[in-house]
Design a protein around this motif. Structure first.
Motif, PDB file in Angstrom:
ATOM      1  N   GLY A   1      13.594   1.606  17.628  1.00 37.13           N
ATOM      2  CA  GLY A   1      14.342   1.137  16.470  1.00 37.13           C
ATOM      3  C   GLY A   1      14.133   2.021  15.263  1.00 37.13           C
ATOM      4  N   SER A   2      14.874   1.738  14.230  1.00 34.39           N
ATOM      5  CA  SER A   2      14.846   2.548  13.015  1.00 34.39           C
ATOM      6  C   SER A   2      13.506   2.455  12.301  1.00 34.39           C
ATOM      7  N   ARG A   3      13.135   3.564  11.685  1.00 35.63           N
ATOM      8  CA  ARG A   3      11.969   3.608  10.812  1.00 35.63           C
ATOM      9  C   ARG A   3      12.433   4.073   9.439  1.00 35.63           C
ATOM     10  N   LEU A   4      11.820   3.535   8.402  1.00 33.71           N
ATOM     11  CA  LEU A   4      12.077   4.014   7.049  1.00 33.71           C
ATOM     12  C   LEU A   4      10.839   4.743   6.553  1.00 33.71           C
ATOM     13  N   ASP A   5      10.807   5.062   5.255  1.00 30.32           N
ATOM     14  CA  ASP A   5       9.776   5.983   4.771  1.00 30.32           C
ATOM     15  C   ASP A   5       8.661   5.359   3.949  1.00 30.32           C
ATOM     16  N   ALA A   6       8.943   4.298   3.203  1.00 34.58           N
ATOM     17  CA  ALA A   6       7.901   3.774   2.320  1.00 34.58           C
ATOM     18  C   ALA A   6       8.208   2.344   1.900  1.00 34.58           C
ATOM     19  N   TRP A   7       7.130   1.575   1.725  1.00 27.14           N
ATOM     20  CA  TRP A   7       7.202   0.283   1.049  1.00 27.14           C
ATOM     21  C   TRP A   7       6.723   0.490  -0.388  1.00 27.14           C
ATOM     22  N   ILE A   8       7.535   0.138  -1.346  1.00 31.55           N
ATOM     23  CA  ILE A   8       7.166   0.283  -2.757  1.00 31.55           C
ATOM     24  C   ILE A   8       7.344  -1.062  -3.450  1.00 31.55           C
ATOM     25  N   HIS A   9       6.294  -1.518  -4.101  1.00 33.84           N
ATOM     26  CA  HIS A   9       6.341  -2.793  -4.819  1.00 33.84           C
ATOM     27  C   HIS A   9       6.484  -2.517  -6.310  1.00 33.84           C
ATOM     28  N   ASP A  10       7.386  -3.239  -6.964  1.00 36.48           N
ATOM     29  CA  ASP A  10       7.604  -2.985  -8.396  1.00 36.48           C
ATOM     30  C   ASP A  10       6.584  -3.686  -9.282  1.00 36.48           C
ATOM     31  N   GLY A  11       5.671  -4.458  -8.665  1.00 36.08           N
ATOM     32  CA  GLY A  11       4.644  -5.144  -9.440  1.00 36.08           C
ATOM     33  C   GLY A  11       5.124  -6.427 -10.075  1.00 36.08           C
ATOM     34  N   GLU A  12       6.389  -6.758  -9.851  1.00 43.43           N
ATOM     35  CA  GLU A  12       6.964  -7.965 -10.458  1.00 43.43           C
ATOM     36  C   GLU A  12       7.682  -8.823  -9.422  1.00 43.43           C
ATOM     37  N   GLY A  13       7.293  -8.694  -8.162  1.00 39.49           N
ATOM     38  CA  GLY A  13       7.835  -9.582  -7.147  1.00 39.49           C
ATOM     39  C   GLY A  13       8.793  -8.957  -6.157  1.00 39.49           C
ATOM     40  N   THR A  14       9.286  -7.735  -6.430  1.00 40.19           N
ATOM     41  CA  THR A  14      10.240  -7.096  -5.517  1.00 40.19           C
ATOM     42  C   THR A  14       9.566  -5.998  -4.713  1.00 40.19           C
ATOM     43  N   LEU A  15       9.750  -6.068  -3.404  1.00 42.14           N
ATOM     44  CA  LEU A  15       9.254  -5.041  -2.495  1.00 42.14           C
ATOM     45  C   LEU A  15      10.458  -4.279  -1.955  1.00 42.14           C
ATOM     46  N   TYR A  16      10.452  -2.961  -2.134  1.00 37.36           N
ATOM     47  CA  TYR A  16      11.567  -2.131  -1.691  1.00 37.36           C
ATOM     48  C   TYR A  16      11.241  -1.469  -0.364  1.00 37.36           C
ATOM     49  N   GLN A  17      12.090  -1.723   0.647  1.00 40.27           N
ATOM     50  CA  GLN A  17      12.005  -0.947   1.888  1.00 40.27           C
ATOM     51  C   GLN A  17      12.850   0.302   1.654  1.00 40.27           C
ATOM     52  N   THR A  18      12.192   1.446   1.670  1.00 43.71           N
ATOM     53  CA  THR A  18      12.762   2.656   1.085  1.00 43.71           C
ATOM     54  C   THR A  18      13.031   3.735   2.121  1.00 43.71           C
ATOM     55  N   GLU A  19      14.248   4.248   2.105  1.00 43.91           N
ATOM     56  CA  GLU A  19      14.631   5.403   2.916  1.00 43.91           C
ATOM     57  C   GLU A  19      14.819   6.596   1.979  1.00 43.91           C
ATOM     58  N   ILE A  20      14.204   7.729   2.324  1.00 43.75           N
ATOM     59  CA  ILE A  20      14.233   8.927   1.482  1.00 43.75           C
ATOM     60  C   ILE A  20      14.969  10.043   2.209  1.00 43.75           C
ATOM     61  N   LYS A  21      15.939  10.640   1.537  1.00 40.27           N
ATOM     62  CA  LYS A  21      16.644  11.809   2.057  1.00 40.27           C
ATOM     63  C   LYS A  21      16.562  12.918   1.002  1.00 40.27           C
TER      64      LYS A  21
ATOM     65  N   ILE B   1       0.825  -7.864   1.751  1.00 36.17           N
ATOM     66  CA  ILE B   1       1.561  -8.283   0.562  1.00 36.17           C
ATOM     67  C   ILE B   1       2.575  -9.357   0.919  1.00 36.17           C
ATOM     68  N   HIS B   2       2.815 -10.258  -0.030  1.00 33.82           N
ATOM     69  CA  HIS B   2       3.753 -11.367   0.162  1.00 33.82           C
ATOM     70  C   HIS B   2       4.709 -11.400  -1.029  1.00 33.82           C
ATOM     71  N   PRO B   3       5.771 -10.586  -0.961  1.00 33.06           N
ATOM     72  CA  PRO B   3       6.669 -10.462  -2.109  1.00 33.06           C
ATOM     73  C   PRO B   3       7.590 -11.667  -2.261  1.00 33.06           C
ATOM     74  N   GLU B   4       8.119 -11.806  -3.452  1.00 31.72           N
ATOM     75  CA  GLU B   4       9.116 -12.845  -3.699  1.00 31.72           C
ATOM     76  C   GLU B   4      10.446 -12.475  -3.038  1.00 31.72           C
ATOM     77  N   ARG B   5      10.732 -11.193  -2.992  1.00 35.99           N
ATOM     78  CA  ARG B   5      11.991 -10.738  -2.379  1.00 35.99           C
ATOM     79  C   ARG B   5      11.805  -9.315  -1.851  1.00 35.99           C
ATOM     80  N   VAL B   6      12.601  -9.001  -0.835  1.00 35.83           N
ATOM     81  CA  VAL B   6      12.629  -7.659  -0.249  1.00 35.83           C
ATOM     82  C   VAL B   6      14.035  -7.115  -0.429  1.00 35.83           C
ATOM     83  N   GLU B   7      14.143  -5.873  -0.911  1.00 37.36           N
ATOM     84  CA  GLU B   7      15.454  -5.277  -1.129  1.00 37.36           C
ATOM     85  C   GLU B   7      15.454  -3.829  -0.630  1.00 37.36           C
ATOM     86  N   PRO B   8      16.590  -3.353  -0.107  1.00 39.01           N
ATOM     87  CA  PRO B   8      16.679  -1.982   0.385  1.00 39.01           C
ATOM     88  C   PRO B   8      16.895  -0.986  -0.754  1.00 39.01           C
ATOM     89  N   LEU B   9      16.234   0.157  -0.641  1.00 41.00           N
ATOM     90  CA  LEU B   9      16.355   1.230  -1.625  1.00 41.00           C
ATOM     91  C   LEU B   9      16.591   2.544  -0.902  1.00 41.00           C
TER      92      LEU B   9
END
Length: 223
Positions: free
Chosen positions: A67-87, A146-154
């Motif tokens: 399956g797909s892999r992404l590059d990084a988990w980044i937390h904004d420190g305010e509840g949002t965790l970004y599943q991040t793909e870098i090109k 980590i247990h974020p309030e929300r996960v969003e794609p970046l």
């Protein structure tokens, strides 16, 4: 964590200008510093917004061997965790966007919109053109720490991209309802656009992994 000094103007020229002196070096250097640089600039941007952002992990998987892999988990420190793909596709890459000096804001916008619509996003389908980019919308297994309030794609792109004249370096696109559950939107960050908006010549960036790579080079090739 230690920071790294980055020459903003030299970086833009190296990655975007198609300088003949740099031919043959882009792939190697981008492979060496690309993802740490992208994460460093994402952290720099989020912290400039007053958010205590941190890199959580480089391991972003669906929890299976395939399956797909992404590059990084980044937390904004305010509840949002970004599943991040870098090109980190540079200007000299196939389909890249070369930017010569002296382009007007209107010319930059025109090139950014063209690159966005032709290479990244289908306005009619409301979806990414290529699977290697669209995988940012695949659901990933959360890191255990980590247990974020929300996960969003970046999606983080080196290219200058702009869906319209109002979009900044970081912009957010709504997704069609039910098209990519559970996500309702996707964030896009243009590193070139962000660097062009900054005024400092030298940036102090936190670039995770780069120090370890430099240490290995010193071990392999001692002075």
């Amino acid at each position: 964590m230690d920071t790294v000094r980055v020459d903003r103007r030299e970086l833009l020229q190296f990655m975007n200008s198609g300088d003949k002196e740099a031919n043959g070096h882009h792939t190697a250097i981008t492979g060496f510093m690309g993802e740490p640089l992208a994460v460093g600039l994402i952290l720099h941007y989020l912290r400039s917004q007053g958010k205590p952002a941190e890199l959580v992990s480089w391991k972003v998987t669906p929890g299976t061997r395939k399956g797909s892999r992404l590059d990084a988990w980044i937390h904004d420190g305010e509840g949002t965790l970004y599943q991040t793909e870098i090109k980190m596709w540079a200007g000299n890459a196939i389909g890249g966007l070369r930017l010569k000096d002296g382009l007007t804001p209107e010319e930059l916008l025109q090139r950014g919109q063209k690159q966005w619509l032709e290479r990244v996003w289908s306005a009619t389908e409301q979806a990414f053109h290529a699977p290697q980019v669209g995988k940012v919308l695949d659901v990933m297994t959360l890191p255990p720490s980590i247990h974020p309030e929300r996960v969003e794609p970046l999606l983080c792109l080196w290219w200058l991209v702009a869906p319209d004249e109002k979009a900044g370096a970081w912009f957010t696109l709504p997704l069609r309802e039910g098209q990519h559950p559970p996500f309702e939107q996707v964030h896009v960050f243009s590193l070139t656009r962000y660097l062009m908006e900054l005024t400092e010549d030298i940036l102090e960036l936190e670039m995770p992994q780069l120090s370890e790579r430099r240490n290995w080079l010193e071990r392999l090739f001692p002075a």
